[in-house]
Design an enzyme around this catalytic site. Structure first.
Site, PDB file in Angstrom:
ATOM      1  N   GLY A   1      78.707  12.929  35.359  1.00 24.66           N
ATOM      2  CA  GLY A   1      79.994  12.616  34.718  1.00 24.66           C
ATOM      3  C   GLY A   1      80.923  13.798  34.769  1.00 24.66           C
ATOM      4  O   GLY A   1      80.700  14.736  35.533  1.00 24.66           O
ATOM      5  N   ASN A   2      81.971  13.754  33.985  1.00 19.10           N
ATOM      6  CA  ASN A   2      82.881  14.900  33.905  1.00 19.10           C
ATOM      7  C   ASN A   2      83.413  15.035  32.484  1.00 19.10           C
ATOM      8  O   ASN A   2      83.133  14.210  31.627  1.00 19.10           O
ATOM      9  CB  ASN A   2      84.012  14.777  34.934  1.00 19.10           C
ATOM     10  CG  ASN A   2      84.831  13.515  34.724  1.00 19.10           C
ATOM     11  OD1 ASN A   2      85.477  13.357  33.704  1.00 19.10           O
ATOM     12  ND2 ASN A   2      84.773  12.606  35.695  1.00 19.10           N
TER      13      ASN A   2
END
Ligand code: CTP
Length: 397
Positions: A206-207
């Site tokens: 993810g980020n």
């Protein structure tokens, strides 16, 4: 613009309450129907009789309520707009917490209409962290604040803590109604937040995107009367405005599937999501156990949602993208603008302190497909969203 508007004017106990009498008169002059609700403390500064005479209506208060039952729910439902002026630090705190210990708070909690408040207090109370925290909470409810010292900004005097002048409050309310029609009848699709690409049942790639920029854009578009579909990856944020339909997704593929359905009927499309460019080629059905010293995951490219949908953009559609860059910002942003067939792109550079992910503020440059480039200062994300929506409204194809 204000003719026939049904307004609750809520008055709390500040010396600025005397201005509420003038405000009431100005609203009536502008053609509004006004019903006043006052706290007991407010009546030390301006009398219920004055407010009742000026509004040509019964004044709702705790004292009056002791004599007869008044239905605060009916009052809340009757109104198109609730203006709390002056709003004391005490009432602001109660609003933030949802306390209900008087007629004014009961009315506030049952009102379904937009709320505008004009704080009034001395400077030290205004700058106290508790007050500032409560103000942020009220803004997060979608309420509008007429800033303290509003009337002083133009005159160059300092006015910390002072309530705006009645004429300025009326102007603010007029602007509110003008702007609230600007996107009426328009459908807006917004993507927001990060995407999570599953590795196994407990892990993902993810980020750090919080989704804040996209959610603020949704709020501003909704406040301008637009019908918003917000397609959001995993985010802690939520929406309260009834013009926003929230579709929650997890991965880039899910985001694409949702956007694909909504895109064709949208007038404006804003791609504010930080979409993962790659996903694991295979998602392990069970939790991957720790074995080898080195471990690698094979990744495959995700669909580019903006570029794919941009290929079928119609003449009457306007598409806005974001670019978060760390180097050669302008040229990278211009490349993305054209590659994805966008009308304009909002560039934020990670080199600017306070901009981008994990901040409540942002600093942007808008580059459009006509070669214009406009840079803005560091602002909170709500105001940045306002600038972007203004650009959309002014953008002529
Ligand atoms: N975008 C998208 N789908 C993707 C990747 C990006 O819709 N799979 C959109 C973003 O929402 C943003 C714009 O495209 O509006 C640019 O995103 P960005 O991540 O900056 O660009 P990329 O095209 O992914 O390029 P790179 O990661 O190489 O900088």
């Amino acid at each position: 613009m204000l003719k026939g508007k049904k307004i609750i004017l809520a008055v709390t106990g500040s010396i600025a309450a005397y201005k509420s009498a003038l405000l009431c008169r100005e609203l009536i002059k502008a053609g509004c129907e006004v019903k006043v609700v006052m706290t007991d403390a407010a009546q030390h500064f301006v009398s219920a009789l004055t407010m009742s005479t000026l509004s040509a209506n019964t004044v709702y208060s705790d004292w009056e309520n002791g004599k007869s039952w008044t239905n605060h729910v009916d009052l809340g439902l009757w109104a198109d707009l609730m203006i709390i002026a002056p709003a004391t630090a005490n009432t602001i705190a109660k609003m933030a917490q949802g306390q209900c210990d008087n007629m004014l708070m009961a009315t506030y909690l049952s009102a379904k209409c937009p709320v505008i408040f004009a704080p009034a207090m001395d400077r030290d109370m205004w700058i106290h962290s508790a007050t500032q925290h409560n103000i942020r909470t009220l803004l997060s409810y979608g309420h509008r604040m007429i800033p303290v010292g509003y009337g002083f900004l133009a005159s160059g005097l300092t006015g910390d803590g002072r309530m705006a002048e009645p004429a300025e409050i009326v102007q603010y309310v007029t602007d509110f109604y003008t702007e609230s029609l600007a996107l009426a009848g328009k459908k807006i699709m917004i993507t927001a937040g990060p995407t999570y690409e599953a590795i196994d049942p407990v892990r993902f790639i993810g980020n750090y995107s919080s989704g804040k920029m996209g959610y603020e854009l949704a709020q501003v578009c909704a406040e301008h009367g637009g019908e918003v579909v917000l397609i959001s990856g995993p985010s802690k944020l939520t929406v309260t405005h009834s013009n926003i339909k929230l579709i929650r997704v997890i991965s880039a593929q899910e985001m694409y599937q949702a956007a694909d359905v909504v895109f064709d009927t949208s007038d404006f499309v804003i791609f504010a999501a930080a979409v993962a460019d790659y996903r694991p080629e295979h998602v392990a059905p069970n939790k991957i156990k720790k074995k080898e010293d080195n471990f690698s995951i094979s990744l495959v490219k995700n669909i580019d949602i903006a570029a794919t949908l941009g290929k079928r953009k119609k003449e009457n559609q306007l598409m806005v993208g974001f670019a978060l860059e760390t180097d050669n910002e302008i040229s990278h942003a211009i490349q993305k603008l054209h590659k994805k067939n966008m009308d304009f792109i909002v560039l934020n550079s990670l080199n600017d302190p306070g901009a981008g992910f994990m901040h409540d503020t942002n600093k942007i440059t808008i580059i459009d497909n006509k070669g214009n480039e406009v840079s803005y200062g560091l602002k909170n994300k709500r105001d940045v969203a306002g600038d972007i929506v203004d650009y959309i409204l002014k953008f002529k194809k």
